[in-house]
Design a protein around this motif. Structure first.
Motif, PDB file in Angstrom:
ATOM      1  N   GLN A   1      55.522  33.901  31.456  1.00 26.51           N
ATOM      2  CA  GLN A   1      54.370  34.601  32.004  1.00 26.51           C
ATOM      3  C   GLN A   1      53.070  33.951  31.544  1.00 26.51           C
ATOM      4  OE1 GLN A   1      53.893  37.002  34.070  1.00 26.51           O
ATOM      5  NE2 GLN A   1      55.815  38.134  34.283  1.00 26.51           N
ATOM      6  N   VAL A   2      52.104  33.989  32.410  1.00 22.38           N
ATOM      7  CA  VAL A   2      50.757  33.509  32.099  1.00 22.38           C
ATOM      8  C   VAL A   2      49.801  34.662  32.370  1.00 22.38           C
ATOM      9  CG1 VAL A   2      48.930  31.896  32.708  1.00 22.38           C
ATOM     10  CG2 VAL A   2      51.325  31.133  32.691  1.00 22.38           C
ATOM     11  N   GLN A   3      48.968  34.953  31.408  1.00 19.89           N
ATOM     12  CA  GLN A   3      47.942  35.977  31.590  1.00 19.89           C
ATOM     13  C   GLN A   3      46.597  35.280  31.803  1.00 19.89           C
ATOM     14  OE1 GLN A   3      50.110  36.271  28.658  1.00 19.89           O
ATOM     15  NE2 GLN A   3      51.450  37.276  30.146  1.00 19.89           N
ATOM     16  N   LEU A   4      45.855  35.760  32.802  1.00 18.28           N
ATOM     17  CA  LEU A   4      44.577  35.153  33.162  1.00 18.28           C
ATOM     18  C   LEU A   4      43.485  36.199  33.128  1.00 18.28           C
ATOM     19  CD1 LEU A   4      45.870  33.155  36.279  1.00 18.28           C
ATOM     20  CD2 LEU A   4      45.532  32.273  33.964  1.00 18.28           C
ATOM     21  N   VAL A   5      42.359  35.855  32.493  1.00 19.97           N
ATOM     22  CA  VAL A   5      41.228  36.773  32.410  1.00 19.97           C
ATOM     23  C   VAL A   5      39.964  36.036  32.825  1.00 19.97           C
ATOM     24  CG1 VAL A   5      39.856  38.267  30.935  1.00 19.97           C
ATOM     25  CG2 VAL A   5      42.325  38.072  30.560  1.00 19.97           C
ATOM     26  N   GLU A   6      39.343  36.521  33.900  1.00 17.58           N
ATOM     27  CA  GLU A   6      38.120  35.912  34.395  1.00 17.58           C
ATOM     28  C   GLU A   6      36.890  36.527  33.739  1.00 17.58           C
ATOM     29  OE1 GLU A   6      40.883  36.419  38.070  1.00 17.58           O
ATOM     30  OE2 GLU A   6      40.331  37.535  36.291  1.00 17.58           O
ATOM     31  N   SER A   7      35.824  35.757  33.698  1.00 16.99           N
ATOM     32  CA  SER A   7      34.529  36.257  33.226  1.00 16.99           C
ATOM     33  C   SER A   7      33.425  35.410  33.838  1.00 16.99           C
ATOM     34  CB  SER A   7      34.452  36.218  31.697  1.00 16.99           C
ATOM     35  OG  SER A   7      34.566  34.883  31.232  1.00 16.99           O
ATOM     36  N   GLY A   8      32.198  35.883  33.688  1.00 14.32           N
ATOM     37  CA  GLY A   8      31.062  35.089  34.148  1.00 14.32           C
ATOM     38  C   GLY A   8      30.427  35.556  35.439  1.00 14.32           C
ATOM     39  N   GLY A   9      31.042  36.531  36.091  1.00 14.83           N
ATOM     40  CA  GLY A   9      30.451  37.037  37.320  1.00 14.83           C
ATOM     41  C   GLY A   9      29.166  37.791  37.032  1.00 14.83           C
ATOM     42  N   GLY A  10      28.431  38.068  38.102  1.00 14.59           N
ATOM     43  CA  GLY A  10      27.189  38.807  37.919  1.00 14.59           C
ATOM     44  C   GLY A  10      26.341  38.772  39.157  1.00 14.59           C
ATOM     45  N   TYR A  11      25.052  39.022  38.950  1.00 12.44           N
ATOM     46  CA  TYR A  11      24.093  39.132  40.038  1.00 12.44           C
ATOM     47  C   TYR A  11      23.135  37.949  39.955  1.00 12.44           C
ATOM     48  CZ  TYR A  11      20.381  41.232  42.896  1.00 12.44           C
ATOM     49  OH  TYR A  11      19.441  41.478  43.858  1.00 12.44           O
ATOM     50  N   VAL A  12      22.909  37.292  41.092  1.00 12.04           N
ATOM     51  CA  VAL A  12      22.022  36.133  41.109  1.00 12.04           C
ATOM     52  C   VAL A  12      21.324  36.069  42.456  1.00 12.04           C
ATOM     53  CG1 VAL A  12      23.815  34.546  41.919  1.00 12.04           C
ATOM     54  CG2 VAL A  12      21.889  33.659  40.584  1.00 12.04           C
ATOM     55  N   GLN A  13      20.142  35.515  42.472  1.00 11.03           N
ATOM     56  CA  GLN A  13      19.435  35.340  43.737  1.00 11.03           C
ATOM     57  C   GLN A  13      19.941  34.096  44.462  1.00 11.03           C
ATOM     58  OE1 GLN A  13      15.210  35.399  42.748  1.00 11.03           O
ATOM     59  NE2 GLN A  13      15.117  37.567  43.295  1.00 11.03           N
ATOM     60  N   ALA A  14      19.776  34.081  45.754  1.00 13.43           N
ATOM     61  CA  ALA A  14      20.187  32.925  46.554  1.00 13.43           C
ATOM     62  C   ALA A  14      19.529  31.660  46.009  1.00 13.43           C
ATOM     63  CB  ALA A  14      19.803  33.137  48.008  1.00 13.43           C
ATOM     64  N   GLY A  15      20.324  30.601  45.936  1.00 14.75           N
ATOM     65  CA  GLY A  15      19.853  29.344  45.372  1.00 14.75           C
ATOM     66  C   GLY A  15      20.138  29.198  43.903  1.00 14.75           C
ATOM     67  N   GLY A  16      20.545  30.282  43.274  1.00 15.13           N
ATOM     68  CA  GLY A  16      20.831  30.271  41.850  1.00 15.13           C
ATOM     69  C   GLY A  16      22.222  29.766  41.531  1.00 15.13           C
ATOM     70  N   SER A  17      22.571  29.854  40.244  1.00 13.99           N
ATOM     71  CA  SER A  17      23.855  29.335  39.772  1.00 13.99           C
ATOM     72  C   SER A  17      24.557  30.350  38.880  1.00 13.99           C
ATOM     73  CB  SER A  17      23.641  28.050  38.960  1.00 13.99           C
ATOM     74  OG  SER A  17      23.063  27.030  39.741  1.00 13.99           O
ATOM     75  N   LEU A  18      25.868  30.259  38.881  1.00 15.61           N
ATOM     76  CA  LEU A  18      26.710  31.005  37.954  1.00 15.61           C
ATOM     77  C   LEU A  18      27.867  30.119  37.549  1.00 15.61           C
ATOM     78  CD1 LEU A  18      27.052  34.596  39.516  1.00 15.61           C
ATOM     79  CD2 LEU A  18      25.932  34.013  37.355  1.00 15.61           C
ATOM     80  N   ARG A  19      28.412  30.384  36.368  1.00 16.88           N
ATOM     81  CA  ARG A  19      29.600  29.662  35.917  1.00 16.88           C
ATOM     82  C   ARG A  19      30.682  30.682  35.587  1.00 16.88           C
ATOM     83  NH1 ARG A  19      30.762  26.486  30.275  1.00 16.88           N
ATOM     84  NH2 ARG A  19      31.989  24.740  31.091  1.00 16.88           N
ATOM     85  N   LEU A  20      31.762  30.627  36.336  1.00 20.41           N
ATOM     86  CA  LEU A  20      32.899  31.496  36.078  1.00 20.41           C
ATOM     87  C   LEU A  20      33.864  30.813  35.119  1.00 20.41           C
ATOM     88  CD1 LEU A  20      33.695  32.795  39.681  1.00 20.41           C
ATOM     89  CD2 LEU A  20      31.992  33.634  38.031  1.00 20.41           C
ATOM     90  N   SER A  21      34.499  31.612  34.291  1.00 22.50           N
ATOM     91  CA  SER A  21      35.518  31.115  33.375  1.00 22.50           C
ATOM     92  C   SER A  21      36.807  31.878  33.594  1.00 22.50           C
ATOM     93  CB  SER A  21      35.070  31.281  31.923  1.00 22.50           C
ATOM     94  OG  SER A  21      33.896  30.564  31.652  1.00 22.50           O
ATOM     95  N   CYS A  22      37.908  31.219  33.309  1.00 20.14           N
ATOM     96  CA  CYS A  22      39.224  31.856  33.380  1.00 20.14           C
ATOM     97  C   CYS A  22      40.000  31.442  32.142  1.00 20.14           C
ATOM     98  CB  CYS A  22      39.948  31.432  34.640  1.00 20.14           C
ATOM     99  SG  CYS A  22      41.657  32.039  34.740  1.00 20.14           S
ATOM    100  N   ALA A  23      40.213  32.384  31.251  1.00 25.39           N
ATOM    101  CA  ALA A  23      40.944  32.129  30.024  1.00 25.39           C
ATOM    102  C   ALA A  23      42.415  32.460  30.218  1.00 25.39           C
ATOM    103  CB  ALA A  23      40.360  32.964  28.888  1.00 25.39           C
ATOM    104  N   ALA A  24      43.286  31.532  29.836  1.00 18.74           N
ATOM    105  CA  ALA A  24      44.717  31.708  30.028  1.00 18.74           C
ATOM    106  C   ALA A  24      45.431  31.878  28.699  1.00 18.74           C
ATOM    107  CB  ALA A  24      45.301  30.511  30.769  1.00 18.74           C
ATOM    108  N   SER A  25      46.477  32.669  28.711  1.00 17.61           N
ATOM    109  CA  SER A  25      47.332  32.823  27.540  1.00 17.61           C
ATOM    110  C   SER A  25      48.771  32.933  28.011  1.00 17.61           C
ATOM    111  CB  SER A  25      46.943  34.062  26.728  1.00 17.61           C
ATOM    112  OG  SER A  25      47.072  35.230  27.495  1.00 17.61           O
ATOM    113  N   GLY A  26      49.689  32.695  27.104  1.00  9.75           N
ATOM    114  CA  GLY A  26      51.096  32.736  27.466  1.00  9.75           C
ATOM    115  C   GLY A  26      51.676  31.333  27.417  1.00  9.75           C
TER     116      GLY A  26
END
Length: 124
Positions: A1-26
């Motif tokens: 089994q692999v467990q995955l947990v995402e983070s980094g989402g949020g609110y941003v204005q058009a033209g902006g940037s975000l960085r999502l992360s996905c941490a894995a375990s198992g």
């Protein structure tokens, strides 16, 4: 089994940037191709980006090509999705997924493990 947990989402204005992360375990993270998906009209989830085993290759949906960059750090058991030049139509829940494939996979059926998602809202 692999467990995955995402983070980094949020609110941003058009033209902006975000960085999502996905941490894995198992099981050994480096043995899996990794991907990102999001819901789309008429589909359960649509392909966004994927990266192969040890970063051998990467693939992108046409809608994000040139704006999003997928990467992985096997030492940290983490994959990333750098999202630049965001548009309101990028607003969605983003899901991380792991595949037994070696190369980057684009089909939802190729993925065996899924995270719970992280939400991105892009305002106009």
């Amino acid at each position: 089994q692999v467990q995955l947990v995402e983070s980094g989402g949020g609110y941003v204005q058009a033209g902006g940037s975000l960085r999502l992360s996905c941490a894995a375990s198992g099981r050994t993270f480096s043995n899996y191709a990794m991907g990102w998906f999001r819901p789309a009209p008429g589909k359960e989830r649509e392909f966004v980006a994927s990266i192969g085993w040890k970063g051998v290759n990467s693939r992108y949906a046409d809608s994000v090509k040139g704006r999003f960059t997928i990467s992985r750090d096997d030492a940290k058991n983490t994959e990333y999705l750098q999202m630049d030049s965001l548009k309101p139509e990028d607003t969605a829940m983003y899901y991380c997924a792991a595949s037994n494939f070696i190369v980057a996979a684009v089909s939802i059926g190729n993925y065996n493990y899924w995270g719970q998602g992280t939400h991105v809202t892009v305002s106009s």
